[in-house]
Write a protein that holds these residues in place. Structure first.
Motif, PDB file in Angstrom:
ATOM      1  N   LEU A  98      73.357  38.029 -46.936  1.00 53.33           N
ATOM      2  CA  LEU A  98      73.923  38.509 -45.756  1.00 53.33           C
ATOM      3  C   LEU A  98      73.952  39.831 -46.646  1.00 53.33           C
ATOM      4  CD1 LEU A  98      72.742  37.915 -42.992  1.00 53.33           C
ATOM      5  CD2 LEU A  98      75.727  37.739 -42.189  1.00 53.33           C
ATOM      6  N   ARG A  99      74.155  41.439 -45.836  1.00 52.14           N
ATOM      7  CA  ARG A  99      74.621  42.322 -45.733  1.00 52.14           C
ATOM      8  C   ARG A  99      75.477  43.330 -44.185  1.00 52.14           C
ATOM      9  NH1 ARG A  99      72.752  47.627 -48.444  1.00 52.14           N
ATOM     10  NH2 ARG A  99      72.394  47.994 -46.466  1.00 52.14           N
ATOM     11  N   LEU A 100      76.649  43.137 -44.223  1.00 52.09           N
ATOM     12  CA  LEU A 100      77.663  43.589 -43.025  1.00 52.09           C
ATOM     13  C   LEU A 100      77.402  45.013 -43.577  1.00 52.09           C
ATOM     14  CD1 LEU A 100      80.119  41.269 -42.687  1.00 52.09           C
ATOM     15  CD2 LEU A 100      77.462  41.171 -41.770  1.00 52.09           C
ATOM     16  N   SER A 101      77.539  46.192 -42.652  1.00 48.50           N
ATOM     17  CA  SER A 101      77.743  46.935 -42.529  1.00 48.50           C
ATOM     18  C   SER A 101      78.579  47.481 -41.722  1.00 48.50           C
ATOM     19  CB  SER A 101      76.117  48.086 -42.162  1.00 48.50           C
ATOM     20  OG  SER A 101      75.263  47.849 -43.333  1.00 48.50           O
ATOM     21  N   CYS A 102      79.618  49.063 -41.988  1.00 50.89           N
ATOM     22  CA  CYS A 102      80.831  49.091 -41.178  1.00 50.89           C
ATOM     23  C   CYS A 102      80.220  50.801 -40.754  1.00 50.89           C
ATOM     24  CB  CYS A 102      81.962  48.862 -41.492  1.00 50.89           C
ATOM     25  SG  CYS A 102      83.404  49.637 -40.453  1.00 50.89           S
ATOM     26  N   ALA A 103      79.836  51.329 -40.310  1.00 50.01           N
ATOM     27  CA  ALA A 103      79.685  52.567 -39.501  1.00 50.01           C
ATOM     28  C   ALA A 103      80.696  53.464 -39.345  1.00 50.01           C
ATOM     29  CB  ALA A 103      78.615  53.491 -39.088  1.00 50.01           C
ATOM     30  N   ALA A 104      81.942  54.774 -39.736  1.00 51.57           N
ATOM     31  CA  ALA A 104      82.670  55.394 -39.764  1.00 51.57           C
ATOM     32  C   ALA A 104      82.328  56.717 -38.915  1.00 51.57           C
ATOM     33  CB  ALA A 104      83.710  55.665 -40.334  1.00 51.57           C
ATOM     34  N   SER A 105      82.651  57.034 -37.878  1.00 49.31           N
ATOM     35  CA  SER A 105      83.055  57.896 -37.097  1.00 49.31           C
ATOM     36  C   SER A 105      84.003  58.766 -36.785  1.00 49.31           C
ATOM     37  CB  SER A 105      81.420  58.011 -35.998  1.00 49.31           C
ATOM     38  OG  SER A 105      82.680  57.063 -35.269  1.00 49.31           O
ATOM     39  N   GLY A 106      84.098  59.860 -36.299  1.00 47.56           N
ATOM     40  CA  GLY A 106      85.335  60.681 -35.459  1.00 47.56           C
ATOM     41  C   GLY A 106      86.251  61.325 -36.938  1.00 47.56           C
ATOM     42  N   SER A 107      87.910  61.170 -37.422  1.00 41.88           N
ATOM     43  CA  SER A 107      88.200  62.096 -38.518  1.00 41.88           C
ATOM     44  C   SER A 107      88.455  61.122 -39.719  1.00 41.88           C
ATOM     45  CB  SER A 107      89.321  62.236 -37.845  1.00 41.88           C
ATOM     46  OG  SER A 107      90.051  62.784 -36.026  1.00 41.88           O
ATOM     47  N   VAL A 108      87.127  61.065 -40.076  1.00 45.92           N
ATOM     48  CA  VAL A 108      86.824  60.405 -41.066  1.00 45.92           C
ATOM     49  C   VAL A 108      87.460  60.902 -42.729  1.00 45.92           C
ATOM     50  CG1 VAL A 108      84.374  59.072 -40.661  1.00 45.92           C
ATOM     51  CG2 VAL A 108      84.925  61.191 -41.688  1.00 45.92           C
ATOM     52  N   PHE A 109      87.919  62.112 -42.422  1.00 46.28           N
ATOM     53  CA  PHE A 109      88.462  62.646 -43.647  1.00 46.28           C
ATOM     54  C   PHE A 109      89.929  62.015 -44.409  1.00 46.28           C
ATOM     55  CE2 PHE A 109      91.154  64.885 -40.399  1.00 46.28           C
ATOM     56  CZ  PHE A 109      90.332  65.387 -39.574  1.00 46.28           C
ATOM     57  N   GLY A 110      90.775  61.922 -42.895  1.00 49.54           N
ATOM     58  CA  GLY A 110      91.694  60.955 -43.057  1.00 49.54           C
ATOM     59  C   GLY A 110      92.131  59.354 -43.507  1.00 49.54           C
ATOM     60  N   ILE A 111      90.976  59.198 -43.742  1.00 47.62           N
ATOM     61  CA  ILE A 111      90.903  57.664 -43.926  1.00 47.62           C
ATOM     62  C   ILE A 111      91.335  57.457 -45.729  1.00 47.62           C
ATOM     63  CG2 ILE A 111      89.076  55.586 -44.603  1.00 47.62           C
ATOM     64  CD1 ILE A 111      87.295  56.514 -42.185  1.00 47.62           C
ATOM     65  N   ALA A 112      92.351  56.478 -45.814  1.00 47.43           N
ATOM     66  CA  ALA A 112      92.509  56.280 -46.885  1.00 47.43           C
ATOM     67  C   ALA A 112      92.043  55.255 -47.436  1.00 47.43           C
ATOM     68  CB  ALA A 112      93.877  56.446 -46.900  1.00 47.43           C
ATOM     69  N   SER A 113      91.667  53.863 -47.243  1.00 43.82           N
ATOM     70  CA  SER A 113      91.186  52.935 -47.639  1.00 43.82           C
ATOM     71  C   SER A 113      90.306  52.313 -46.598  1.00 43.82           C
ATOM     72  CB  SER A 113      92.014  51.498 -47.707  1.00 43.82           C
ATOM     73  OG  SER A 113      92.421  52.004 -46.795  1.00 43.82           O
ATOM     74  N   MET A 114      88.977  51.119 -46.510  1.00 49.38           N
ATOM     75  CA  MET A 114      88.589  50.427 -45.723  1.00 49.38           C
ATOM     76  C   MET A 114      88.425  49.300 -46.157  1.00 49.38           C
ATOM     77  SD  MET A 114      85.223  53.275 -44.721  1.00 49.38           S
ATOM     78  CE  MET A 114      84.509  52.472 -43.091  1.00 49.38           C
ATOM     79  N   GLY A 115      88.253  48.615 -45.113  1.00 43.84           N
ATOM     80  CA  GLY A 115      87.906  46.858 -45.741  1.00 43.84           C
ATOM     81  C   GLY A 115      87.767  46.280 -44.344  1.00 43.84           C
ATOM     82  N   TRP A 116      87.524  45.080 -44.706  1.00 40.12           N
ATOM     83  CA  TRP A 116      86.819  43.758 -44.862  1.00 40.12           C
ATOM     84  C   TRP A 116      88.012  42.910 -43.953  1.00 40.12           C
ATOM     85  CZ3 TRP A 116      82.726  44.632 -41.624  1.00 40.12           C
ATOM     86  CH2 TRP A 116      81.256  45.193 -42.256  1.00 40.12           C
ATOM     87  N   TYR A 117      88.379  42.115 -42.793  1.00 42.19           N
ATOM     88  CA  TYR A 117      88.701  40.991 -42.616  1.00 42.19           C
ATOM     89  C   TYR A 117      87.605  39.568 -41.986  1.00 42.19           C
ATOM     90  CZ  TYR A 117      93.205  43.212 -44.319  1.00 42.19           C
ATOM     91  OH  TYR A 117      94.148  44.157 -44.600  1.00 42.19           O
TER      92      TYR A 117
END
Length: 116
Positions: free
Chosen positions: A18-37
């Motif tokens: 299976l492949r999960l996706s996560c699309a980010a929008s908004g103030s993405v320039f301020g993202i330091a890290s992304m993750g899955w829980y």
């Protein structure tokens, strides 16, 4: 603020992928890290993997050799490829973004069910 939308969950048979996706929008320039829980009802939310913009990915032991976490920063999207899944992988999978400011955002979650 950042909005996170997960997709790709569903029912998969043991041993499947299976492949999960996560699309980010908004103030993405301020993202330091992304993750899955992930979280099973009645249990605490547990780490799957966290990817900083630079540096090493922090991944749970159960993930190694079966799951692969990747990012497409040009599209502000993160992926979780899940191979050789087992029933114990059944959970709600959440995407998260930690900001440079210290704020943390969560997606609404996507259900993954591993069953024959």
């Amino acid at each position: 603020q950042v909005q996170l939308v997960e997709s790709g969950g569903g029912l998969v048979q043991p041993g499947g992928s299976l492949r999960l996706s996560c699309a980010a929008s908004g103030s993405v320039f301020g993202i330091a890290s992304m993750g899955w829980y992930r979280q099973v009802p009645g249990k605490e939310r547990e780490l799957v993997a966290v990817m900083p913009r630079s540096g090493r990915t922090n991944a749970a032991d159960f993930m190694k050799g079966r799951f692969t976490c990747s990012r497409d920063d040009a599209k502000n999207t993160m992926f979780l490829r899940m191979d050789d899944v087992v029933p114990e992988d059944t959970a709600i999978y959440y995407c998260t973004a930690a900001m440079i400011s210290g704020d943390v955002y969560w997606g609404q979650g996507t259900q993954v069910t591993v069953s024959s």
